[in-house]
Structure formats: C-alpha cells, structure tokens
Scaffold this motif. Structure first.
Motif, PDB file in Angstrom:
ATOM      1  N   MET A   1     140.691  98.341  15.595  1.00 51.33           N
ATOM      2  CA  MET A   1     141.280  97.422  16.401  1.00 51.33           C
ATOM      3  C   MET A   1     140.114  96.757  17.131  1.00 51.33           C
ATOM      4  SD  MET A   1     144.392  99.092  18.756  1.00 51.33           S
ATOM      5  CE  MET A   1     145.918  99.307  18.187  1.00 51.33           C
ATOM      6  N   THR A   2     140.565  95.362  17.685  1.00 52.50           N
ATOM      7  CA  THR A   2     139.700  94.566  18.483  1.00 52.50           C
ATOM      8  C   THR A   2     140.082  94.783  19.788  1.00 52.50           C
ATOM      9  OG1 THR A   2     139.429  93.030  16.694  1.00 52.50           O
ATOM     10  CG2 THR A   2     138.775  92.365  18.899  1.00 52.50           C
ATOM     11  N   VAL A   3     139.005  95.003  20.759  1.00 53.52           N
ATOM     12  CA  VAL A   3     139.660  95.496  22.148  1.00 53.52           C
ATOM     13  C   VAL A   3     138.570  94.645  23.123  1.00 53.52           C
ATOM     14  CG1 VAL A   3     139.327  97.216  23.918  1.00 53.52           C
ATOM     15  CG2 VAL A   3     140.313  97.812  21.339  1.00 53.52           C
ATOM     16  N   LEU A   4     139.045  94.100  23.918  1.00 52.33           N
ATOM     17  CA  LEU A   4     138.399  93.545  25.165  1.00 52.33           C
ATOM     18  C   LEU A   4     138.199  94.417  26.378  1.00 52.33           C
ATOM     19  CD1 LEU A   4     136.884  90.914  26.185  1.00 52.33           C
ATOM     20  CD2 LEU A   4     139.354  90.015  26.991  1.00 52.33           C
ATOM     21  N   ASP A   5     137.196  94.514  26.837  1.00 53.36           N
ATOM     22  CA  ASP A   5     136.836  95.202  28.271  1.00 53.36           C
ATOM     23  C   ASP A   5     136.407  94.174  29.113  1.00 53.36           C
ATOM     24  OD1 ASP A   5     136.317  97.025  30.410  1.00 53.36           O
ATOM     25  OD2 ASP A   5     135.128  98.344  29.296  1.00 53.36           O
ATOM     26  N   CYS A   6     137.094  93.691  30.111  1.00 56.55           N
ATOM     27  CA  CYS A   6     136.935  92.533  30.671  1.00 56.55           C
ATOM     28  C   CYS A   6     135.630  92.602  31.687  1.00 56.55           C
ATOM     29  CB  CYS A   6     138.107  92.000  31.529  1.00 56.55           C
ATOM     30  SG  CYS A   6     139.559  91.562  30.401  1.00 56.55           S
TER      31      CYS A   6
END
Length: 494
Positions: free
Chosen positions: A299-304
């Motif tokens: 997956m492609t994940v964003l941790d802001c």
C-alpha cells in the motif's frame, strides 16, 4: 480533614528517552552577601542527585524547558551512578507532579511568599518539601542538610538560613500540613492530586467527579516501560522469551497485541537489542494506532504528523517493508528522528518529507493514498504522567486553538485518500473537544466519510473490544496504566 500526604516507599526510576535541551542556568561570579537577589556562584563541584534535580527544575521554570529533555541532558552531563540517577528522576517528576499541593503547604511556611523567591530557591524548597512529605526512605536530616549545602554553594548565608528554617518548620508542623475542609470537588481534587483547577473542572463536566479523580490520581503514578517487537525480525513471543532469558521481568501487554511491559529494566534504549533494531520503545496505547489503520503489503500510506516515527515504523513493519510510507513533519530536526528510527529498524519503505500537514494537498495528487494516519497535534493531556509539566504549561483557552488546527489538517488531507480507503485520526489527549467532537464535526461536513469498525483480530481479551466495534477507542490513563489516547477509524465511501 484530608489526610497528610503519604510517603512513597522508595524513589522510582522513570525511563524516558529523549534528546537534549538548553544548558543549566548561568551562575554569577559575584557574591552579594546580604541580598537574596544574589545569583548562584560558579562552582566546580561534581553534581549530586539533588544538584541535578535542581538544575532540571530551575530550567523548567526559568526557560520553559521540557522536563524529560532537560532531565536526560543533565543526567548525561552529571554521569551519576544508577541509584543517584533514579533519585534525581523521582525528585524531578514528583516535584512537578505535586507542585500544586507543595505550593499550598509552602505558602504557610515562607513568610515573604513564594512569588518573591528566585526560581532556583523556590525550586529547591519545592523539591525538598516533596522529599520530606512523599519519600519515606529519605531521612529528614539528609534532605535538610543537602538543601542547606546547595543553598550555601548557590547563594549566601541568608538564603541557606531561610531554607533551613522553612524545612525545619515543615518537619515540626508535618501533622498540620493538611488540606482544608469544605472545598468543592474541583478544589479538592485540584489540591489533593495537584492539577490545575480549570482542567479538573473540565474533566468533571466531561466524565464526572469520580472518574476525574481516578484520572488525576493515575497521572501521578510512575509510567511503566513498554516495547514492541520489530515484526519483521521476530514475533512478540520470541522477544518475550529472549528478554526473560536475559534477566528482564517482562510480560505481554493487556492492551496491545504487539506490546511487552518491562519492569525494572532500566533504560531500554541502552540495550544491544534496541540498537540493532529488535524492538521499539512505545506506549501500549500508541501501539493500537497502526493496528487500527491495518495497512497491507504494497500500500501507499501517508503519516501526516509523524515524528518521532514510532507509528511510522510500526506501519512499515506491518506492511513487511513493502509499498511506501510517506512520513511528514513540520520541522527538519524531527524529520531526522524519523530517518534515524527507520535506519535503526532496517526499514527501506519509509520516505520522509518536511512539510506543514496543512499544505500536503499541494504535494500529492488527490486520492493517491490507501491509508492516511493523522496523529494530530493536541494538548497532550493523556501523557501527563510522562510529562507532568504539560498540565502547568497549558491554558484553558489553548484548547480551542488546538482544535482549530486539528480541523484544518483534516480538511487539508482528507482529499488525498482513495475511495474505499481508511483514515485514522488519533491524539494523546483525553479532551473530548479534540477527540470525539473533532471527528463528529468532520463527519458532519463530509458525509462521504463514515465510521469503520476497528479490526481487533489477535487483541488481548482485556482490550477495549466493544469500543473498537464502534470505530472509536478512548483510553483513560487509569484503565490500563498507559497513556491516555483516542483513536477513530473512518472510511471514505466515494
């Protein structure tokens, strides 16, 4: 009448890991003999546990230093034996935790008033009274003697005489140091458990007086140490066995499926296992965030808002280091912390970016992430037991401003999530304005997002399974002896 403070049997060794901060307050070469305004004299004396504690407490009060960072810096500089470091740690955290109660008693003992004292003198009296009232195994004469000696080295005869007189009066009047009758619940809890009265009033309104008192009491308990196995290297059970064979008292977490609680293990960041990436140090409640996100391989994940990188690393490990985890933070030095975490753990899928989370929509294409984690900036009221100065550094009016920032970030990043994707919103506070209310406001404005049950496969039976089914978890500090935490899982429908 409320009872006098009950002393603890012995100092605990709190094990925080953090970086440095500003140095100790400078000391004047001039000795103004008959003036309390005299600055501390420059000394070349090896620090004792109490010297170290005083340097930390003065730095916190004068410069607004974070207690955990300042403590770690001073302990590194002082190079104290482990028992002395443990005593200094207990004095620092205990004095900050109990400040409200201590100041109430000191106000009866200091003729001219606490507010007229220099910060270092006020801190010296606070930490000395803390020892007299709460540390049973520390003899009274040792507390008074060292406080007077410190006052002589840092000040002059007048200050040391005043310190001696105040502390000896406290010993004589110990039985009379009690809290008054007839207080409201908010007044009593604030004084007895040493929290700002405005905060106590808020929590009574939100949770009721009994729950509020349990929370405040729990915030004054020492935090335990919990670690999480690097899932790419070994399972929790294997790490447990390894720790026990190494002489550690270790047990599986009652809250997190990946957590291990280590008792009397010292600083777990100094062990070979930590250095070689076998595990991460993380609070058990914080470990549930990646579990709620449930990222999958590729997956492609964003941790802001990712620093210091513990949740980022957990996400990458759960994805078996495949796909991409974008870890963003506002500050360059915090980006370095994330990079160091990933390198220590051998993670290649983590990519870091210095960016204000409110500007991330200009960095990435819309609907480009399978998962988004917003571990939002917050008041931090869930981690008071680890950072007791937090409760004294915040004002009630700060909460509305923090909540506004949280909403602005949600508004900025939600469009980056793919339809069918999951966004997890989390905080380390127990303030409903920043938690349940924040999520409710967002969902009301965005009907294309809905609550999604938090997956709990493999969780301990004692974990909050019923809460998880609703899509939200609120963990109170008194429930598991962990940090207070909030987690919400929401899914984008279209």
């Amino acid at each position: 009448m409320c009872a006098s403070p009950v002393k603890k049997n012995e100092p605990d060794n709190r094990k925080g890991q953090a970086g440095g901060d500003s140095g100790p307050a400078s000391r004047s070469r001039t000795d103004r003999r008959n003036s309390q305004a005299a600055k501390p004299k420059r000394e070349h004396v090896k620090k004792s546990a109490r010297d170290a504690a005083l340097s930390v407490l003065t730095g916190v009060e004068e410069a607004g230093s974070y207690s955990n960072l300042k403590l770690n810096q001073i302990l590194r500089e002082a190079d104290l034996p482990r028992p002395d470091a443990a005593l200094a740690t207990e004095i620092v955290y205990g004095t900050i935790q109990r400040r409200n109660t201590i100041d109430y008693y000191l106000a009866k003992l200091v003729t001219k008033g606490l507010g007229k004292l220099q910060p270092w003198v006020r801190s010296l009296l606070r930490m000395s009274l803390y020892q007299l009232l709460y540390l049973e195994r520390v003899p009274d004469h040792a507390v008074v003697s060292e406080a007077v000696n410190i006052a002589k080295r840092r000040g002059h005869q007048g200050i040391s005489g005043m310190v001696n007189g105040v502390l000896r009066s406290a010993i004589r009047q110990r039985a009379e140091l009690t809290l008054p009758q007839g207080m409201t619940d908010a007044e009593r809890i604030s004084l007895e458990h040493s929290h700002p009265e405005w905060l106590v009033r808020r929590w009574i309104k939100q949770y009721g007086a009994e729950a509020c008192e349990r929370i405040c009491k729990a915030n004054n308990e020492p935090p335990h140490v919990s670690i999480r196995a690097n899932a790419r290297r070994q399972h929790q059970d294997a790490l447990l066995e390894q720790l026990r064979l190494g002489g550690f008292d270790a047990e599986p977490s009652a809250l997190s499926p990946a957590g291990i609680v280590v008792s009397s293990g010292g600083n777990m960041a100094l062990t070979p296992g930590f250095g070689q990436g076998d595990y991460s140090i993380q609070d058990e409640s914080s470990m549930l965030v990646a579990e709620a996100l449930q990222p999958e391989a590729g997956m492609t994940v964003l941790d802001c808002c990712a620093a210091p990188g513990g949740k980022t690393a957990h996400i990458a490990e759960k994805m078996d280091d495949t796909g991409t985890v974008w870890a963003c933070d506002l500050h360059p030095h915090k980006k370095r912390l994330i990079d160091e975490q990933a390198q220590r753990l051998g993670l290649k899928s983590v990519r870091t970016l210095v960016k204000d989370a409110r500007e991330l929509a200009g960095e990435f294409e819309p609907a480009s992430f399978d998962r988004i984690l917003l571990d939002a900036p917050c008041s931090g009221f869930g981690v008071i037991r680890r950072k007791p100065d937090l409760k004294w550094g915040k004002r009630e009016e700060d909460i509305a401003g923090i909540a506004a920032v949280q909403q602005s970030i949600l508004e900025a990043v939600h469009g980056l999530l793919k339809p069918g994707g999951v966004l997890v919103y989390s905080t380390c506070t127990i303030e409903r304005t920043e938690n349940e209310d924040a999520v409710a406001r967002f969902l009301e404005a965005h009907p294309e997002f809905v609550f999604d049950p938090i997956p709990t496969t493999g969780w301990p039976e004692s974990a909050p399974l019923e809460q998880a089914a609703s899509g939200m978890i609120s963990i109170m500090p008194d429930r598991y002896g962990t940090d207070g935490f909030f987690i919400a899982r929401i899914r984008r429908l279209a």
